[in-house]
Motif scaffolding. Structure first.
Motif, PDB file in Angstrom:
ATOM      1  N   TRP A  29       0.827  -1.207   0.000  1.00 41.55           N
ATOM      2  CA  TRP A  29       0.000   0.000   0.000  1.00 41.55           C
ATOM      3  C   TRP A  29       0.864   1.261   0.000  1.00 41.55           C
ATOM      4  O   TRP A  29       0.629   2.179  -0.775  1.00 41.55           O
ATOM      5  CB  TRP A  29      -0.965   0.028   1.188  1.00 41.55           C
ATOM      6  CG  TRP A  29      -1.960   1.139   1.021  1.00 41.55           C
ATOM      7  CD1 TRP A  29      -3.122   1.091   0.312  1.00 41.55           C
ATOM      8  CD2 TRP A  29      -1.842   2.478   1.520  1.00 41.55           C
ATOM      9  NE1 TRP A  29      -3.747   2.322   0.343  1.00 41.55           N
ATOM     10  CE2 TRP A  29      -2.980   3.195   1.083  1.00 41.55           C
ATOM     11  CE3 TRP A  29      -0.905   3.140   2.292  1.00 41.55           C
ATOM     12  CZ2 TRP A  29      -3.202   4.520   1.381  1.00 41.55           C
ATOM     13  CZ3 TRP A  29      -1.122   4.474   2.597  1.00 41.55           C
ATOM     14  CH2 TRP A  29      -2.260   5.149   2.139  1.00 41.55           C
ATOM     15  N   TYR A  30       1.869   1.343   0.862  1.00 47.06           N
ATOM     16  CA  TYR A  30       2.709   2.543   0.939  1.00 47.06           C
ATOM     17  C   TYR A  30       3.467   2.760  -0.370  1.00 47.06           C
ATOM     18  O   TYR A  30       3.694   3.895  -0.778  1.00 47.06           O
ATOM     19  CB  TYR A  30       3.667   2.482   2.127  1.00 47.06           C
ATOM     20  CG  TYR A  30       2.973   2.646   3.465  1.00 47.06           C
ATOM     21  CD1 TYR A  30       2.213   3.776   3.748  1.00 47.06           C
ATOM     22  CD2 TYR A  30       3.073   1.672   4.447  1.00 47.06           C
ATOM     23  CE1 TYR A  30       1.566   3.926   4.964  1.00 47.06           C
ATOM     24  CE2 TYR A  30       2.438   1.820   5.662  1.00 47.06           C
ATOM     25  CZ  TYR A  30       1.680   2.944   5.919  1.00 47.06           C
ATOM     26  OH  TYR A  30       1.039   3.095   7.129  1.00 47.06           O
ATOM     27  N   LYS A  31       3.861   1.697  -1.045  1.00 47.65           N
ATOM     28  CA  LYS A  31       4.526   1.841  -2.344  1.00 47.65           C
ATOM     29  C   LYS A  31       3.575   2.450  -3.367  1.00 47.65           C
ATOM     30  O   LYS A  31       3.936   3.373  -4.091  1.00 47.65           O
ATOM     31  CB  LYS A  31       5.040   0.487  -2.840  1.00 47.65           C
ATOM     32  CG  LYS A  31       6.255  -0.012  -2.103  1.00 47.65           C
ATOM     33  CD  LYS A  31       6.649  -1.404  -2.624  1.00 47.65           C
ATOM     34  CE  LYS A  31       7.853  -1.954  -1.932  1.00 47.65           C
ATOM     35  NZ  LYS A  31       8.209  -3.302  -2.434  1.00 47.65           N
ATOM     36  N   GLU A  32       2.355   1.915  -3.423  1.00 49.17           N
ATOM     37  CA  GLU A  32       1.368   2.415  -4.392  1.00 49.17           C
ATOM     38  C   GLU A  32       0.897   3.817  -4.039  1.00 49.17           C
ATOM     39  O   GLU A  32       0.857   4.709  -4.874  1.00 49.17           O
ATOM     40  CB  GLU A  32       0.164   1.473  -4.455  1.00 49.17           C
ATOM     41  CG  GLU A  32      -0.935   1.974  -5.396  1.00 49.17           C
ATOM     42  CD  GLU A  32      -2.192   1.127  -5.354  1.00 49.17           C
ATOM     43  OE1 GLU A  32      -3.225   1.618  -5.838  1.00 49.17           O
ATOM     44  OE2 GLU A  32      -2.152  -0.011  -4.837  1.00 49.17           O
ATOM     45  N   ALA A  33       0.524   4.007  -2.780  1.00 48.44           N
ATOM     46  CA  ALA A  33      -0.130   5.248  -2.368  1.00 48.44           C
ATOM     47  C   ALA A  33       0.829   6.429  -2.221  1.00 48.44           C
ATOM     48  O   ALA A  33       0.458   7.563  -2.500  1.00 48.44           O
ATOM     49  CB  ALA A  33      -0.862   5.037  -1.048  1.00 48.44           C
TER      50      ALA A  33
END
Length: 140
Positions: A29-33
């Protein structure tokens, strides 16, 4: 004598570790967001960086801290300062963050107009994103 005068000149770093229930899921999630880069991962603990600003994520293991999702409340918030808070928040919301906390808008501050807003990530952490850091002295 000020406290900082007693600290040896070093590469002092202060960082945050966010409690998450599932590190691999949170890393995704942190990579995408946020466009986070994985620095390293030990499975239940990982180091990430967003545009060079490093932080940790970790799964609590009964060692004195817990995820906001399990507690039902957060006790800290993450403060981010970047060139375009609107884009940063919009990207997080598009990836599933709750953007209703505090829409990005202009605030009057001692250091001038400060553009800031925020979101709550899927793991219960509050993020406030602004355009200029107040982490220096300003006349009030």
């Amino acid at each position: 004598m000020r406290t900082q005068d007693n600290i040896p000149n070093s590469n002092l770093t202060i960082s945050v570790m966010l409690a998450v229930p599932d590190v691999p899921q949170a890393m995704t999630w942190y990579k995408e967001a946020l466009g986070a880069e994985e620095l390293w991962s030990l499975g239940s603990v990982a180091g990430l960086a967003v545009q060079g600003a490093a932080f940790f994520i970790g799964e609590p293991a009964g060692n004195g801290w817990e995820s906001p999702l399990k507690l039902g409340i957060t006790c800290a918030r993450v403060e981010v300062f970047c060139l375009d808070p609107d884009v940063f928040v919009k990207r997080a919301v598009a990836a599933g963050a709750n953007g209703s906390l505090d829409p990005v808008r202009n605030h009057k501050a001692p250091w001038g107009i400060h553009r800031q807003g925020g979101f709550i990530d899927p793991f219960g952490h509050i993020w406030l994103v602004g355009d200029r850091s107040p982490l220096r002295s300003f006349p009030i």
